[in-house]
Design a protein around this motif. Structure first.
Motif, PDB file in Angstrom:
ATOM      1  N   HIS A   7      35.140 -21.580 -45.853  1.00 35.58           N
ATOM      2  CA  HIS A   7      34.428 -21.833 -47.109  1.00 35.58           C
ATOM      3  C   HIS A   7      34.668 -23.274 -47.572  1.00 35.58           C
ATOM      4  N   THR A  42      34.216 -13.550 -41.515  1.00 37.93           N
ATOM      5  CA  THR A  42      33.330 -12.953 -42.514  1.00 37.93           C
ATOM      6  C   THR A  42      33.840 -11.617 -43.018  1.00 37.93           C
ATOM      7  N   GLY A 101      26.597 -17.089 -48.605  1.00 40.63           N
ATOM      8  CA  GLY A 101      26.365 -16.029 -49.585  1.00 40.63           C
ATOM      9  C   GLY A 101      27.546 -15.890 -50.531  1.00 40.63           C
ATOM     10  N   ASP A 102      28.765 -15.979 -49.970  1.00 38.54           N
ATOM     11  CA  ASP A 102      29.978 -15.936 -50.805  1.00 38.54           C
ATOM     12  C   ASP A 102      29.995 -17.107 -51.777  1.00 38.54           C
ATOM     13  N   ARG A 137      25.662 -18.158 -42.774  1.00 35.86           N
ATOM     14  CA  ARG A 137      24.863 -17.459 -43.794  1.00 35.86           C
ATOM     15  C   ARG A 137      25.739 -16.554 -44.657  1.00 35.86           C
ATOM     16  N   VAL A 138      26.648 -15.820 -44.037  1.00 39.60           N
ATOM     17  CA  VAL A 138      27.534 -14.930 -44.798  1.00 39.60           C
ATOM     18  C   VAL A 138      28.448 -15.744 -45.705  1.00 39.60           C
ATOM     19  N   THR A 151      25.740  -9.600 -43.316  1.00 44.91           N
ATOM     20  CA  THR A 151      24.692 -10.038 -44.241  1.00 44.91           C
ATOM     21  C   THR A 151      25.324 -10.797 -45.392  1.00 44.91           C
ATOM     22  N   PRO A 152      24.577 -11.719 -45.995  1.00 42.15           N
ATOM     23  CA  PRO A 152      25.147 -12.572 -47.040  1.00 42.15           C
ATOM     24  C   PRO A 152      25.293 -11.906 -48.404  1.00 42.15           C
TER      25      PRO A 152
END
Length: 137
Positions: free
Chosen positions: A69, A31, A102-103, A98-99, A36-37
């Motif tokens: 990813h 990450t 978010g990406d 979660r992170v 955080t995302p």
């Protein structure tokens, strides 16, 4: 030279390899140290549903994305999955997923939807009255 527990000899970089698990990559490395995302402000509940968006710019050429990813995209490409399912199938901690999601959300590769909260669902009594009314027609 052996380890302190009488195990296998140390190899260069052996702290990153586990005989049973294979190569180890620490979650913070996946990450980039983020927990955080991203700035999207989206909170990924365990039951949030993640869907692959084939119109995304990185949908066909995902070489700009990391392997984790791409793995999440491949899992979502087959079918919509919850965050919990993705974490299980990718064998990654939920915080890391979660992170990474978010990406992917920022890049437009996935969409996220939340199930309707129980408080917003119609009352069962009302649904029964509707069914009875339809039967009466």
């Amino acid at each position: 030279m052996t380890d302190d527990f009488g195990g296998a000899p140390h190899q260069p970089g052996s702290q990153w390899y586990d005989g049973e698990a294979g190569p180890l990559v620490r979650p913070y490395a996946m990450t980039g140290g983020r927990t955080t995302p991203g700035p999207t402000g989206v909170r990924f509940d365990l039951i949030a549903l993640v869907t692959f968006d084939p119109r995304a710019p990185h949908a066909k050429d995902d070489s700009a994305l990391g392997p984790e990813h791409r793995n999440l995209i491949d899992l979502c490409r087959a079918e919509t999955q919850s965050v919990a399912e993705l974490a299980t199938d990718a064998d990654l901690p939920v915080g890391v997923v979660r992170v990474l999601l978010g990406d992917l959300l920022e890049l437009g590769c996935v969409t996220v939807s939340r199930p309707v909260p129980p408080a917003q669902l119609p009352d069962e009594r009302i649904l029964r009255e509707v069914i009875e009314g339809l039967r009466a027609l």
